[in-house]
Design a protein around this motif. Structure first.
Motif, PDB file in Angstrom:
ATOM      1  N   THR A  18       0.943  -0.951  -0.229  1.00 29.70           N
ATOM      2  CA  THR A  18       0.481  -0.368   0.069  1.00 29.70           C
ATOM      3  C   THR A  18       0.528   0.912   0.237  1.00 29.70           C
ATOM      4  O   THR A  18       0.220   2.800  -0.406  1.00 29.70           O
ATOM      5  N   HIS A  19       2.006   1.455   0.620  1.00 29.21           N
ATOM      6  CA  HIS A  19       2.854   2.115   1.019  1.00 29.21           C
ATOM      7  C   HIS A  19       3.239   2.987  -1.204  1.00 29.21           C
ATOM      8  O   HIS A  19       3.640   4.142  -0.954  1.00 29.21           O
ATOM      9  N   TYR A  20       3.158   2.234  -2.339  1.00 30.88           N
ATOM     10  CA  TYR A  20       3.543   2.490  -3.498  1.00 30.88           C
ATOM     11  C   TYR A  20       2.163   2.379  -4.345  1.00 30.88           C
ATOM     12  O   TYR A  20       1.658   1.970  -4.542  1.00 30.88           O
ATOM     13  N   PRO A  21       2.076   2.969  -5.089  1.00 33.41           N
ATOM     14  CA  PRO A  21       1.335   3.491  -6.294  1.00 33.41           C
ATOM     15  C   PRO A  21       1.162   2.400  -7.712  1.00 33.41           C
ATOM     16  O   PRO A  21       0.517   1.822  -7.835  1.00 33.41           O
ATOM     17  N   GLN A  22       2.394   1.685  -7.125  1.00 34.41           N
ATOM     18  CA  GLN A  22       2.337   0.555  -8.168  1.00 34.41           C
ATOM     19  C   GLN A  22       3.500  -0.450  -7.332  1.00 34.41           C
ATOM     20  O   GLN A  22       4.620  -0.524  -7.036  1.00 34.41           O
ATOM     21  N   ARG A  24       5.320  -3.432  -8.181  1.00 34.12           N
ATOM     22  CA  ARG A  24       5.916  -3.626  -8.374  1.00 34.12           C
ATOM     23  C   ARG A  24       7.499  -2.233  -7.294  1.00 34.12           C
ATOM     24  O   ARG A  24       7.945  -3.363  -7.697  1.00 34.12           O
ATOM     25  N   SER A  25       6.763  -1.193  -6.741  1.00 36.33           N
ATOM     26  CA  SER A  25       8.433  -1.184  -6.126  1.00 36.33           C
ATOM     27  C   SER A  25       8.425  -1.666  -4.644  1.00 36.33           C
ATOM     28  O   SER A  25       9.406  -1.551  -4.116  1.00 36.33           O
ATOM     29  N   SER A  27       9.281  -4.606  -4.769  1.00 33.13           N
ATOM     30  CA  SER A  27       9.874  -5.958  -4.303  1.00 33.13           C
ATOM     31  C   SER A  27      10.950  -5.502  -3.198  1.00 33.13           C
ATOM     32  O   SER A  27      11.635  -7.073  -2.776  1.00 33.13           O
ATOM     33  N   LEU A  28      12.023  -4.302  -3.563  1.00 31.49           N
ATOM     34  CA  LEU A  28      13.240  -4.464  -2.772  1.00 31.49           C
ATOM     35  C   LEU A  28      13.051  -5.248  -0.981  1.00 31.49           C
ATOM     36  O   LEU A  28      13.028  -5.999   0.064  1.00 31.49           O
ATOM     37  N   MET A  29      11.685  -4.596  -1.051  1.00 28.61           N
ATOM     38  CA  MET A  29      10.873  -4.159   0.826  1.00 28.61           C
ATOM     39  C   MET A  29      10.481  -5.721   0.856  1.00 28.61           C
ATOM     40  O   MET A  29      10.955  -6.286   2.088  1.00 28.61           O
ATOM     41  N   HIS A  32      13.680  -7.817   1.504  1.00 30.26           N
ATOM     42  CA  HIS A  32      14.503  -7.585   2.769  1.00 30.26           C
ATOM     43  C   HIS A  32      13.745  -8.501   3.464  1.00 30.26           C
ATOM     44  O   HIS A  32      14.251  -9.003   5.127  1.00 30.26           O
ATOM     45  N   ALA A  46      11.842 -16.404  -4.141  1.00 31.19           N
ATOM     46  CA  ALA A  46      12.023 -15.222  -5.731  1.00 31.19           C
ATOM     47  C   ALA A  46      10.028 -15.669  -6.249  1.00 31.19           C
ATOM     48  O   ALA A  46       9.494 -14.515  -6.915  1.00 31.19           O
ATOM     49  N   GLN A  56       7.826 -11.328 -13.250  1.00 32.86           N
ATOM     50  CA  GLN A  56       7.411 -13.002 -13.604  1.00 32.86           C
ATOM     51  C   GLN A  56       8.598 -13.290 -12.778  1.00 32.86           C
ATOM     52  O   GLN A  56       9.656 -11.861 -12.170  1.00 32.86           O
ATOM     53  N   HIS A  59      12.119 -11.031 -13.399  1.00 31.47           N
ATOM     54  CA  HIS A  59      12.622  -9.221 -12.628  1.00 31.47           C
ATOM     55  C   HIS A  59      12.838  -9.156 -10.936  1.00 31.47           C
ATOM     56  O   HIS A  59      13.546  -8.913 -10.515  1.00 31.47           O
ATOM     57  N   LEU A  63      16.280  -8.876  -9.839  1.00 27.86           N
ATOM     58  CA  LEU A  63      17.235  -8.186  -8.390  1.00 27.86           C
ATOM     59  C   LEU A  63      17.897  -8.619  -7.166  1.00 27.86           C
ATOM     60  O   LEU A  63      19.114  -8.361  -6.280  1.00 27.86           O
TER      61      LEU A  63
ATOM     62  N   TYR B 134       9.101   9.931  -0.110  1.00 29.75           N
ATOM     63  CA  TYR B 134       9.989   8.680  -0.345  1.00 29.75           C
ATOM     64  C   TYR B 134      11.687   8.955   0.299  1.00 29.75           C
ATOM     65  O   TYR B 134      12.084  10.066   0.056  1.00 29.75           O
ATOM     66  N   HIS B 175       6.762   7.512   3.073  1.00 27.76           N
ATOM     67  CA  HIS B 175       7.135   5.940   3.172  1.00 27.76           C
ATOM     68  C   HIS B 175       8.720   5.523   3.312  1.00 27.76           C
ATOM     69  O   HIS B 175       9.725   6.446   2.429  1.00 27.76           O
ATOM     70  N   ARG B 178      13.536   1.050   1.341  1.00 28.69           N
ATOM     71  CA  ARG B 178      15.274   0.185   1.369  1.00 28.69           C
ATOM     72  C   ARG B 178      16.004   0.214   0.117  1.00 28.69           C
ATOM     73  O   ARG B 178      15.631  -0.812   0.018  1.00 28.69           O
ATOM     74  N   LEU B 195      13.434   2.833  -6.686  1.00 25.54           N
ATOM     75  CA  LEU B 195      12.313   2.161  -6.085  1.00 25.54           C
ATOM     76  C   LEU B 195      11.023   2.060  -6.987  1.00 25.54           C
ATOM     77  O   LEU B 195       9.975   1.649  -5.884  1.00 25.54           O
ATOM     78  N   GLU B 196      11.403   1.652  -8.351  1.00 24.13           N
ATOM     79  CA  GLU B 196      10.537   1.207  -9.246  1.00 24.13           C
ATOM     80  C   GLU B 196      10.215  -0.289  -9.112  1.00 24.13           C
ATOM     81  O   GLU B 196       9.577  -1.055  -9.514  1.00 24.13           O
ATOM     82  N   GLY B 197      10.925  -0.741  -7.931  1.00 21.55           N
ATOM     83  CA  GLY B 197      11.379  -1.880  -8.671  1.00 21.55           C
ATOM     84  C   GLY B 197      12.187  -2.771  -9.561  1.00 21.55           C
ATOM     85  O   GLY B 197      12.058  -3.733  -9.114  1.00 21.55           O
ATOM     86  N   ARG B 199      16.538  -2.767 -10.872  1.00 16.60           N
ATOM     87  CA  ARG B 199      17.659  -2.650 -10.974  1.00 16.60           C
ATOM     88  C   ARG B 199      18.014  -1.180 -11.244  1.00 16.60           C
ATOM     89  O   ARG B 199      17.684  -0.770 -11.958  1.00 16.60           O
ATOM     90  N   TYR B 216       7.999   6.712 -11.419  1.00 21.01           N
ATOM     91  CA  TYR B 216       6.410   6.683 -12.373  1.00 21.01           C
ATOM     92  C   TYR B 216       5.560   7.314 -13.108  1.00 21.01           C
ATOM     93  O   TYR B 216       5.528   7.958 -13.846  1.00 21.01           O
TER      94      TYR B 216
ATOM     95  N   ASP C 220       7.653 -10.916 -20.818  1.00 18.85           N
ATOM     96  CA  ASP C 220       8.773  -9.977 -20.555  1.00 18.85           C
ATOM     97  C   ASP C 220       9.349 -11.759 -19.355  1.00 18.85           C
ATOM     98  O   ASP C 220       9.516 -11.430 -18.149  1.00 18.85           O
ATOM     99  N   TYR C 236      14.563 -16.853 -15.852  1.00 18.53           N
ATOM    100  CA  TYR C 236      14.815 -17.320 -14.743  1.00 18.53           C
ATOM    101  C   TYR C 236      15.047 -18.362 -15.080  1.00 18.53           C
ATOM    102  O   TYR C 236      14.366 -19.517 -16.097  1.00 18.53           O
TER     103      TYR C 236
END
Ligand SMILES: Cc1cc2nc3c(=O)[nH]c(=O)nc-3n(C[C@H](O)[C@H](O)[C@H](O)COP(=O)(O)O)c2cc1C
Ligand code: SF4
Ligand code: SF4
Ligand code: SF4
Ligand code: FES
Ligand code: FES
Lengths: 161, 478, 570
Positions: A18-22, A24-25, A27-29, A32, A46, A56, A59, A63, B134, B175, B178, B195-197, B199, B216, C220, C236
């Motif tokens: 919910t922190h992100y409009p998209q 995919r954002s 992913s990193l969180m 973690h 993964a 996919q 993706h 990362l 962010y 927000h 990390r 931040l867009e997820g 690389r 975005y 993709d 993948y």
């Protein structure tokens, strides 16, 4: 092997989305949070993340292989990350790294992650940790340690054991 | 007497000062935000009205604040480039990736006074009509991320953040995001991709200028932690007062990170340009001088990406003479005022404000090999010159530091570096080329004599013979 | 280039806004905007401007039909812009011309600063120097970088002859490399999917393959793993890169990193004979180049036609060529009645049968895989015999990019030549009934196994005469009294009309085997035997005659169709 994410963790992850409009954002969180819980990012993890975020699996794998903090294999219980970069090197980081490696019977020349046979420690060089004024610095899991002399290093090891 | 001027770090190191909101409020916290939100529209002589937001942006422009992240670009000007007509949301990202080697200043703000950053951000967001922001914090600061999350929660609980802030009708969410150990996430477009997820591949500019096509594909402002914290003080004291700090075109204070071979490494907040390089290194209020019996050999003045200075160097700087005319004056390295413009005129840059000092015990080839290994490890690998060149330089230096140097390696390194700078997608190209160019040019004798000595011992290694290229004998791959 | 038909002639476009620039010192007016990869107008780039000046800027990552990446840096060129004075007015030379400021590195004013031509828009008064010494040096340096970790195994690389690394090294590279370090090793012989092999050491990381499959094919599936110099293209782990467009990445790959398993090690490309043809696997009619060597078909590759397939084709169509040269392919002309095995003998017998057939006793099933010219002649034959005609519809799965649900290449040809006016196949039950009740005694089949389309073996067994032409054996050909071996389209010339009404021609890539002949040839002879001499001497003549006789093709001439075809009214 089924990959099961505990409900509590999943709820935490759902909140992160919910922190992100998209999606995919997140992913990193996600990576973690999953790594914190499972210790590393398995293929199953993964794939789970990918499906959760409508991605996919490649993706997520892009990362995992790009960001040095993510592990594809379980590291030691105590992860020692020693800063290798210039200020710390000037302050004795290489000697510190070598000290740990010799203690654990690991190769002091290797820069990448090495884990002791019993899985209790892993040692690796990392790049500048933004603590250069108190070189040499290192991290033990999430804890940041400064001015790490060899004797301080020994103390740290015994505290971990 | 040269001394610190603590503005941003005023309280951070006071005994008993804690990162929680009560402590911050006791020290006048969030008063600047109240002031900003309460600003009334101002009538201009020409009959136009200036909204509260426009007034703050104008203040920041007039304050002369220059970005503290590396490039030193005018913050007010950067904000003025933001596309406010696109109809798309505007985002603000605080760059808390702090990963330029030698830099540890943002760490102090984040860990000791997180609310100051939040307040600076809320004001900056308000001024730019940002509804969602962010903080991109480097992965290796888990404690910092926790502290920031806690601070955000506290601020939200007190309505300094969230919907309808302090009844102003203005709403904002922040927000914490990390990173995960990649230096290139500090580059603003790499950061945005991350931040867009994805690389952290920096974007090509044109067309992807963040002010127009950022996060975005929306207009986006990326500012460093210290820059955003400074905004709070500009609003608090007014641009006029702020601009009185420091020197013309180099206003305000900067937190400098001093590390390496000095007696008293650490961070020092100073008025920009009021302290010289020599004072920073030698004065007892700062670095306290070389370790006993050692002499200064080299200074990296603005993070490891900046070009190195050699002890004893002098520069021709443009200075206004007593007659008001610009004239070139000779300035020795130690007399160089530490500010954006002087360092640039001296052929380097103040970058992230990180000074790394090396004394005469330093093996300069080893030092460069260390720095180059960093860049080889951190290149995102997206564009050809940097992807291939960064590792190439590092391999060459590794070879040199492992007894297989050649006299010709100095020129070999210059050749590689010269073909990277200015030809890449992002400024990492310069960041990895500049240390090599400057170290080798300024310490060429050390590189050449080392190479010559190796050749005298082993004979010359094969190479430079055309395709297929000969691999050097028995070298470990880094 | 194609000659537009009247249907394509649009009112004169409004005058385009242009920008005046200089390329290598030559003044030039270029449109302010040009189509981007999706055809949307975007500010004209330096690369497009140079192309208009007749200069190709070397490039790896740029592709006109893919989004811009800007990562290879091969297209860096030196440039200059009009110098501005403090008064924001252009500074002039003594002769009054605008003074140009060459772009230099801000921190090293003696060194040129290049811009990537593929992504940098031009602006008024700009000067581009794609041939300057500085530009050349930048190119050389990028090539040197690309080669340091490259295996340089051209002698065993399939791409040799089509490799941009090889080509540019010769044109723009320098003779020697300074590199003396150990190369980076990466995965080789990666099995990327059922049709593709990847050699990561040869890859220049241009990301064309990634962008194609993500942005064009909508799958993709590819990415980059690892970091920096170790970056490697990958799917993948454990997943197959197997979408129906995957082989386009092989065409796109500027080097030998992606290779087609089908074509790997088959033939050095410079030995291939290339022929312009079409894919006949569905109604889209993708334009192709067929590669053959010594009459053996070795590959199909897409041939760019923006009105049809762009630069792409589907994998299924691309690989659908092997059946043509199968061992059991029909190659003898035969009459089971007399045992005659010559074209003259068998055609005389067929003519005899048709001449004596009472009106209403002949039916014809003519495939929508036959060419327009053949259908035209067959239709003449039908009129002559008073035969009822029909064709077979072939429906399947389509997709959003190219593949049509119509699996016939020439359904519209069937309609336009009058072989089937209504829905295809609607007459088949009638024909079956006619055969059953003895009214229909002679059946002519071209290119279909009718036993699988409503005229089963027991129906066919009632016929007096079954005249069949086809390429591969099937139950219908087995039952034929007269077997006339024909040609696959790749073995002959002709035209098809695709599902959107594009009439396109194709050339002969390989010779047919044995007795097999193009159908239009022997149909002409047959009509002659039946007393209807045709006066065409060649396929060109036949086409032109058909165009005169067929309203939809009115005004067309073979010589004016062009390689990309023309639109006809459906
Ligand atoms: C390779 C590279 C690394 C960077 N790392 C950082 C960083 O760690 N922190 C930071 O604030 N800016 C960093 N920057 C600068 C940012 O791109 C950006 O200019 C900055 O965040 C803008 O903020 P400012 O205007 O407030 O300085 C880096 C730039 C480059 C090219
Ligand atoms: S210059 Fe280096 S870090 Fe920047 S985009 Fe290119 S490869 Fe990546
Ligand atoms: S495999 Fe080929 S197309 Fe794909 S990135 Fe590599 S060189 Fe480019
Ligand atoms: S889309 Fe149709 S015509 Fe095009 S290649 Fe595929 S099968 Fe052939
Ligand atoms: S160099 Fe070790 S923390 Fe910066
Ligand atoms: S073609 Fe690759 S950068 Fe322009």
């Amino acid at each position: 092997m089924a990959f099961i994410v505990p409900a509590e963790l999943e709820a935490e992850l759902n909140e992160l989305v919910t922190h992100y409009p998209q999606k995919r954002s997140a992913s990193l969180m996600f990576l973690h949070a999953i790594q914190e819980h499972f210790g590393f990012i398995s293929k199953e993890a993964a794939e789970w993340i990918a499906s959760k975020l409508d991605l996919q699996p490649i993706h997520v794998w892009e990362l995992v292989t790009f960001y040095p903090m993510f592990r594809q294999h379980p590291p030691g219980r105590h992860q020692l990350k020693i800063c290798r970069t210039l200020s710390c090197a000037l302050g004795g980081a290489y000697a510190l790294h070598e000290h740990f490696c010799r203690k654990f019977g690991l190769d002091p020349k290797a820069h990448g992650i090495q884990t002791t046979k019993d899985g209790s420690f892993s040692v690796e060089f990392v790049e500048c940790l933004a603590g250069c004024g108190t070189a040499p610095v290192m991290m033990c899991n999430d804890e940041f340690h400064e001015n790490v002399s060899l004797s301080k290093a020994d103390e740290l090891i015994s505290k971990c054991q | 007497m040269p001394q610190e001027y603590r503005l941003i770090l005023k309280h951070a190191d006071e005994p008993g000062y804690t990162p929680d909101i009560e402590c911050y409020l006791r020290h006048g916290g969030y008063e600047s935000l109240r002031k900003a939100l309460a600003l009334a529209p101002r009538e201009l002589p020409d009959g136009k009205r200036m909204s509260a937001q426009e007034q703050i942006r104008d203040e920041v422009l007039k304050s002369g604040l220059r970005g503290r992240g590396g490039a030193g670009f005018s913050c007010g000007l950067k904000w003025s480039f933001v596309d406010r007509r696109s109809g798309k949301p505007i985002y603000l990202i605080c760059n808390a990736d702090e990963s330029e080697p030698g830099t540890f200043k943002d760490r102090q703000i984040i860990h000791k006074d997180p609310h100051q950053l939040i307040e600076g951000m809320v004001i900056s967001c308000f001024a730019n009509d940002v509804k969602l922001a962010y903080i991109y914090i480097r992965g290796e600061m888990p404690e910092g991320a926790k502290l920031l999350n806690k601070a955000i929660k506290e601020a939200r609980a007190r309505n300094f953040l969230g919907p309808n802030i302090l009844g102003s009708g203005y709403s904002l969410e922040i927000h914490v995001h990390r990173g995960a150990g990649a230096y290139i996430c500090g580059e603003e477009t790499g950061l945005i991709e991350s931040l867009e997820g994805k690389r952290a591949y920096p974007r090509i500019k044109p067309p992807y200028f963040p002010a127009v096509l950022g996060l975005y594909q929306c207009p986006t402002i990326v500012n460093n932690v210290e820059t955003l914290a400074a905004v709070k003080h500009i609003v608090a004291m007014g641009s006029g007062e702020y601009a009185k700090l420091g020197t013309p075109n180099n206003t305000g204070t900067r937190i400098l990170s001093l590390s390496g071979h000095v007696k008293r490494p650490g961070y020092f907040e100073v008025e920009v340009g009021k302290v010289t390089m020599g004072e920073l290194i030698f004065h007892e209020n700062f670095g306290g001088g070389m370790r006993d019996g050692r002499k200064l050999k080299a200074i990296i003045p603005g993070g490891s990406s900046s070009k190195v200075f050699k002890a004893g160097e002098t520069f021709k700087l443009k200075r206004k003479g007593p007659d008001g005319q610009m004239a070139a004056v000779d300035v020795g390295i130690l007399d160089l005022p530490y500010d954006f413009d002087s360092l640039q005129q001296a052929g380097s840059m103040s970058g992230s404000g990180a000074i790394i000092v090396m004394d005469d015990s330093t093996d300069i080839v080893e030092a460069l090999a260390n720095v180059s290994e960093f860049y080889a490890h951190e290149s995102c690998g997206q564009c050809t010159p940097c992807r291939e060149g960064a590792l190439w330089m590092s391999k060459a230096l590794h070879r040199m530091t492992h007894g297989h140097g050649r006299k010709a390696d100095a020129d070999y390194l210059l050749h590689i570096a010269q073909n990277i700078q200015g030809r890449t997608i992002c400024a990492f190209g310069e960041a990895c080329a500049w240390p090599v160019l400057s170290f080798v040019k300024k310490f060429k004798d050390e590189f050449e004599s080392r190479g010559a000595a190796d050749e005298a011992r082993h004979g010359s290694i094969q190479g430079a013979t055309g395709h297929p290229t000969a691999a050097s004998p028995g070298l470990p791959v880094i | 280039m194609s000659t537009p038909t009247t249907a394509e002639l649009k009112p004169a476009p409004p005058p385009v806004e242009t920008i005046r620039i200089k390329v290598d010192g030559r003044e030039l007016d270029v449109p302010k905007t040009m189509p981007d990869w999706q055809g949307k107008p975007q500010p004209t780039t330096m690369l497009q401007a140079c192309a208009m000046a007749g200069l190709e800027v070397p490039h790896y990552c740029y592709h006109p039909k893919l989004p811009i990446a800007g990562n290879c840096r091969m297209c860096l060129i030196e440039f200059g812009t009009p110098m501005m004075g403090p008064d924001r007015k252009p500074v002039l030379n003594e002769d009054g011309s605008p003074k140009i400021a060459r772009s230099v590195l801000p921190y090293e004013p003696d060194a040129a600063r290049g811009a990537i031509a593929c992504a940098t828009p031009i602006s008024p008064g700009m000067e581009l120097y794609p041939s300057s010494a500085a530009t050349k040096q930048m190119r050389e340096a990028v090539l040197e970088s690309l080669l340091i970790n490259h295996p340089l195994d051209c002698p065993i690389c399939d791409q040799a002859g089509e490799c941009k690394l090889q080509e540019y090294s010769v044109e723009h590279g320098q003779a020697t490399s300074r590199f003396v370090e150990t190369k980076v090793h990466k995965p080789k012989q990666v099995d990327l999917g059922p049709r593709i092999m990847l050699d990561d050491e040869r890859c220049v990381l241009c990301t064309r393959c990634i962008r194609f499959t993500r942005d064009v094919a909508g799958d993709d599936a590819l990415g980059i793993v690892n970091r920096g110099s170790y970056n490697s293209i990958a799917a993948y782990p454990g997943r197959q890169f197997d979408n129906n467009y995957s082989l386009n990445t092989v065409d796109l790959c500027p080097v030998g990193a992606l290779t087609s398993k089908d074509f790997r090690f088959q033939m050095r490309v410079w030995f291939l004979k290339e022929t312009k043809s079409l894919c006949a696997t569905c109604g889209t009619g993708c334009n192709i180049t067929a590669g053959a060597r010594e009459e053996k078909l070795l590959r199909f590759e897409p041939r760019q036609n923006d009105a049809v397939n762009g630069p792409w084709m589907c994998d299924h169509g691309r690989l659908n060529y092997k059946w043509v040269q199968r061992e059991d392919r029909l190659s003898t002309v035969i009459s089971t009645r007399t045992g005659s095995g010559t074209w003259t003998g068998v055609l005389a017998e067929v003519a005899e049968v048709l001449r004596n057939a009472p009106k209403g006793s002949v039916a014809m099933v003519l495939s929508a895989r036959q060419t327009n010219e053949e259908l035209y002649l067959l239709n003449k034959l039908a009129v002559l015999c008073g035969a009822i005609t029909d064709s077979i519809a072939r429906e399947g799965q389509g997709d959003a990019l190219l593949v049509s649900p119509d699996k016939n290449p020439n359904s519209n040809g069937v309609r336009l030549t009058g072989v089937a006016y209504t829905e295809m196949g609607i007459q088949i039950p009638k024909i079956a009934a006619g055969i059953r009740n003895g009214q229909i005694k002679t059946l002519v089949v071209f290119g279909e196994d009718v036993t699988r389309h409503g005229l089963e073996g027991d129906v066919l067994s009632r016929l007096d005469h079954l005249i069949v032409s086809d390429v591969l054996p099937n139950e219908t050909t087995q039952r034929a009294h007269f077997l006339l071996p024909g040609c696959a389209h790749i073995e002959k010339r002709g035209t098809f009309v695709n599902v959107k009404g594009r009439l396109q021609k194709f050339m002969k890539a390989v010779e047919p085997k044995g007795d097999a002949r193009p159908e239009w040839e022997f149909l002409g002879e047959l009509l002659q035997l039946l007393g209807r001499p045709e006066n065409f001497k060649s396929l060109e003549g036949l086409f032109n005659q058909m165009a005169k006789d067929t309203p939809a093709f009115a005004g067309l001439e073979w010589s004016r169709i062009g390689d990309l075809g023309v639109n006809v009214k459906l």
